[in-house]
Design an enzyme around this catalytic site. Structure first.
Site, short mmCIF file in Angstrom:
data_model
loop_
_atom_site.label_atom_id
_atom_site.label_comp_id
_atom_site.label_asym_id
_atom_site.label_seq_id
_atom_site.Cartn_x
_atom_site.Cartn_y
_atom_site.Cartn_z
CG ASP A 195 8.54 12.16 21.37
OD1 ASP A 195 9.40 12.14 20.50
OD2 ASP A 195 7.65 13.02 21.43
CD GLU A 214 13.48 13.60 20.93
OE1 GLU A 214 12.34 13.62 21.38
OE2 GLU A 214 13.80 14.12 19.86
CG ASP A 232 -0.19 0.07 2.54
OD1 ASP A 232 -0.85 0.17 3.59
OD2 ASP A 232 1.05 0.02 2.51
CG HIS A 286 12.53 10.03 13.39
ND1 HIS A 286 13.25 9.76 14.55
CD2 HIS A 286 11.42 10.67 13.79
CE1 HIS A 286 12.60 10.21 15.59
NE2 HIS A 286 11.48 10.77 15.16
CG ASP A 287 13.05 14.03 14.88
OD1 ASP A 287 13.12 13.80 16.10
OD2 ASP A 287 12.01 13.85 14.21
O1 TEU Z 1 11.34 15.22 18.49
C1 TEU Z 1 11.49 16.30 19.39
C2 TEU Z 1 12.57 17.15 18.88
O2 TEU Z 1 13.40 17.67 19.59
C3 TEU Z 1 12.57 17.24 17.41
O3 TEU Z 1 11.32 17.85 17.12
C4 TEU Z 1 13.65 18.07 16.84
O4 TEU Z 1 13.95 19.17 17.65
C5 TEU Z 1 13.20 18.60 15.53
O5 TEU Z 1 12.42 17.63 14.91
C6 TEU Z 1 14.42 18.94 14.75
O6 TEU Z 1 14.00 19.29 13.45
C7 TEU Z 1 10.42 14.23 18.90
C8 TEU Z 1 10.29 13.24 17.75
O7 TEU Z 1 11.54 12.62 17.51
C9 TEU Z 1 9.80 14.00 16.55
O8 TEU Z 1 9.75 13.15 15.40
C10 TEU Z 1 8.43 14.57 16.84
O9 TEU Z 1 8.01 15.37 15.75
C11 TEU Z 1 8.45 15.43 18.12
O10 TEU Z 1 9.16 14.83 19.19
C12 TEU Z 1 7.03 15.63 18.64
O11 TEU Z 1 6.56 14.41 19.17
CA CA Z 2 2.10 -1.44 3.97
#
Ligand code: TEU
Ligand code: CA
Length: 573
Positions: A222, A277, A47, A350-351
C-alpha cells in the site's frame, strides 16, 4: 526449483557475444491477479460482512475462472476507520474476517489448486489505535514518540505546512496534551510512520517476515512511494492534487534506500512477488522502482490513468479527460517500461468506480463494454489484475441518499464540500460518479437475498439493486455471458506468451474513439480493435489481408466496421 530463464549466447571470433535466445519465465508476469475486497466478497457466517471462510467457499469458482494469484485487501486487526487500511495489530486477523487458521486454510486451499495468495500490507501508516501510536502520543519524551511524525505548530500557530490529506482537510492533527501536530496523509486515525527511524523499519520488516514465514506468495504494498518524507516538509503548490502526490508526498529522498533495505532484510529471502501501489510514481521514475536490476519491487500498479479527471483537490474537483488521454498514458508507460521493468494492467479496484461505468456505457451497452474491457486488460502488456465482479459486469451503484455511503473518503469529502456550500443533491451526484463504495457493494452471486452474498438481514454496505439480473448464477451456464467471455479470453491469453512478452504498439494514435493496437513476437502477431463509442467505425485500414478474427464480443462477421463498443481480436498469418 523453478527455471527462471534460459538464455543462449553465441561467441564469435574476437570474443564478441550475441544473445540469440532468451526465454524468461517469471510467474508474476505470466499469471493473472484477481483482487478480492474480503469485506464484500462472500459472507459465510451470516453477519453481513464478507470473511475468509467465504473466500474459501469460492476457491473452485476462482480456479474455474482461470485466475492464478489472489490479492486480498487487509484482513488484520483494525478499528476499520478505512476498512482495514488502518491496522492496529499486524499479526492478528480481524475477528470479523476469521482466524489465523482460516487464513492458513485459505492459503493451503489456493496452493492445492496451483494458485497463489498475496496479502495487502500497509507500512506507511498504522491505526491511531496501534500500541505504537498510543505510546507515541502519550508524551513528547516517550521512546515511541519518534515512531511517528510529530511537528511543532507553524508560525501562525496552525499546522506545520499546507499539506492536505488524500481524504480532504489538513494532513496534520493537533494533539492538545503534547502541543504538537502529527502527520496523517490519510485519515487522522491513520498516523504516518517515521521511516527515518531504523527501529520502525525493522519492525515493519519483522511483520513482513511473519507473514512470509506462513508461506504467502507476496505482498501488494500500500502507498509504498510515500514512505520517505521530504525532510524540510515544504509547503505544496495546491493546483493539482495528483501533482502534489507526485512531487511532494511520493518519491522522497530515501524511498529507494528503504525499499532496497526491505528487500535485503525480508523479501529476498523468499521466492515471492511484490507489487507496489504507486500513487505519484510517474513513468519518468518508474524504473527506479521496478527496473529488473534494481533489487526493489517486481511490478507496480501505477495510477496515472486512474487519477485522470482529478483536479485541484482530487476526485471531487473533477477536470475533463478523453480516451486520447487514456491511450496516451498506456502508450507512454509501455515505452517507459520497455524490457527493463514491469507493471500491472488494470482499470478498476476497491478505490475507484467500476471500469465499465467510468470508461464505458454500463447501461444499454453494459455487456458489450464488460467484454471489451475484459479484452483490453487481458491483451495489453503487463500483469492483468481483475477486480472482483468485473467478470460479471458489475456496475457503479446510485444510492438515493448519503445515508447509504460507508467509505471514509466519501464521507470526509462530503463534510468538506458541505462546508464549501455544496448541496446534498450535488454531492450525491459526485458520489455516484467517483465514490469508492461503487466498487465495494457486495459481490453478486445470485438473485437470492443479498445477491447470495450473505444471509444477514443487514449487510455492512447495501447490495446494488441490479443484482436481480447481474449475478454469477445468471452467467455461469450462458456461453454468451460476460463470465464465459472472461474464461475464454483468459484461455486465449494463456495460450500464447506473445500476450505476455510480446511487443506493443498502438495503431490508432489520434483517433478519438478507436483503440487499435498490435501485440507481436517472433512466434505470432495479433491486432486488437476496440470501439469506445456508439458509432459504427471502419477498421479496414488497420487489418491486413492475412488477419483472422479469432474472438470478439459480437457474433462474428467480416464487416469492416466495428459496431457500438465492439471488440475484435485478430490473429495475423
Ligand atoms: O490507496 C492510496 C490511494 O492512492 C488511494 O487513496 C486513491 O488515491 C484514492 O483512494 C482515490 O480515491 C491505498 C488503498 O488502496 C486505499 O484503499 C486506502 O484508503 C489508502 O491507501 C490508505 O491506506
Ligand atoms: Ca461474515
Amino acid at each position: 526449483m523453478k527455471i527462471q530463464s534460459i538464455s543462449i549466447l553465441v561467441t564469435i571470433d574476437k570474443g564478441e557475444q550475441y544473445m540469440i535466445y532468451s526465454k524468461e519465465s517469471t510467474w508474476w508476469k505470466e499469471q493473472i491477479i484477481y483482487q478480492i475486497y474480503p469485506r464484500s466478497f462472500n459472507d459465510a457466517n451470516g453477519d453481513g460482512i464478507g470473511d475468509l471462510k467465504g473466500i474459501i467457499e469460492k476457491l473452485d469458482y476462482l480456479k474455474d475462472l482461470g485466475v492464478d494469484i489472489i490479492w486480498i485487501c487487509p484482513i488484520y486487526q483494525s478499528p476499520n476507520d478505512d476498512n482495514g487500511y488502518d491496522i492496529s495489530d499486524y499479526r492478528a486477523i480481524h475477528p470479523a474476517f476469521g482466524s489465523l487458521e482460516d487464513l492458513e486454510d485459505l492459503l493451503s486451499g489456493l496452493h492445492q489448486r496451483g494458485m497463489k495468495l498475496i496479502m495487502d500490507i500497509v507500512v506507511n501508516h498504522t491505526s491511531d489505535e496501534h500500541e505504537f501510536f498510543k505510546a507515541s502520543k502519550s508524551s513528547t519524551d516517550n521512546p515511541y514518540r519518534d515512531y511517528y511524525i510529530w511537528k511543532k505548530p507553524g508560525s501562525d500557530g496552525g499546522p506545520p505546512n499546507n499539506w492536505m490529506s488524500f481524504f480532504g482537510g489538513s494532513a496534520w492533527e493537533y494533539d492538545e496534551p503534547t502541543g504538537e501536530y502529527y502527520l496523517h496523509l490519510f485519515t487522522k486515525k491513520q498516523p504516518d510512520l517515521n521511516w527515518q527511524n531504523p527501529i520502525v523499519r525493522n519492525e515493519m520488516y519483522g511483520i513482513l517476515n511473519f507473514w512470509l514465514d506462513k508461506g504467502i506468495d507476496g505482498f501488494r504494498m500500500d502507498v509504498i512511494p510515500l514512505i520517505s518524507k521530504r525532510a524540510d516538509y515544504p509547503d505544496a503548490v495546491q493546483d493539482s492534487f495528483p501533482k502534489v502526490i507526485e512531487q511532494v508526498y511520493s518519491n522522497g529522498p530515501k524511498v529507494h534506500e528503504y525499499i532496497k533495505e526491505m528487500v535485503a532484510k525480508s523479501i529476498s529471502n523468499y521466492n515471492v512477488m511484490t507489487v507496489g501501489e504507486g500513487p505519484g510514481i510517474s513513468k519518468e521514475v518508474a524504473l527506479n522502482y521496478v527496473g529488473k536490476d534494481r533489487g526493489e519491487l517486481n511490478l507496480i500498479f501505477h495510477l496515472d490513468h486512474m487519477y485522470l479527471g482529478q483536479g485541484k483537490e482530487g476526485k471531487y474537483t473533477p477536470v475533463p479527460y478523453t480516451l486520447q488521454d487514456v491511450k496516451r498514458i498506456f502508450n507512454e508507460w509501455d515505452d517507459a517500461i520497455g524490457s527493463e521493468g514491469w507493471i500491472s494492467i488494470f482499470l478498476d479496484n476497491h478505490d475507484f468506480p467500476r471500469m465499465i461505468s467510468r470508461f464505458g456505457n454500463d447501461d444499454e451497452y453494459r455487456v458489450e463494454c464488460a467484454k471489451l474491457f475484459c479484452m483490453l486488460i487481458l491483451t495489453l502488456r503487463g500483469t492483468t489484475c481483475i477486480y472482483q465482479g468485473s467478470e460479471i459486469g458489475m456496475t457503479n451503484v446510485a444510492f438515493e441518499s448519503m445515508d447509504y455511503y460507508r467509505d471514509v473518503e466519501t464521507l470526509n469529502f462530503y463534510k468538506e464540500q458541505k462546508k464549501l456550500g455544496m448541496s446534498d443533491e450535488e454531492f450525491l451526484i459526485m458520489a455516484h460518479k467517483h465514490g469508492r463504495d461503487n466498487a465495494r457493494t457486495p459481490m453478486q452471486w445470485s438473485s437470492k437475498k443479498n445477491a447470495g452474498f450473505s444471509d444477514s438481514d443487514k449487510c455492512w454496505l447495501d447490495v446494488n439493486p441490479n443484482y436481480k439480473t447481474i449475478n454469477v448464477e445468471a452467467c455461469k451456464d450462458d456461453p454468451n455471458s460476460i463470465l464465459s467471455f472472461y474464461k475464454e479470453m483468459i484461455r486465449i491469453r494463456k495460450s500464447d506468451n506473445t500476450f505476455i512478452y510480446g511487443r506493443y504498439e498502438e495503431l490508432s494514435k489520434g483517433h478519438e474513439q478507436l483503440f487499435v493496437y498490435k501485440r507481436w513476437s517472433d512466434a505470432s502477431s495479433y491486432i486488437i480493435c476496440l470501439n469506445f463509442s456508439e458509432k459504427q467505425l471502419c477498421i479496414s485500414d488497420y487489418i491486413p489481408t492475412d488477419a483472422t478474427c479469432i474472438f470478439g464480443n459480437y457474433p462474428s462477421s467480416d464487416d469492416p466496421h466495428l459496431r457500438a463498443w465492439q471488440a475484435k481480436l485478430f490473429k495475423l498469418g
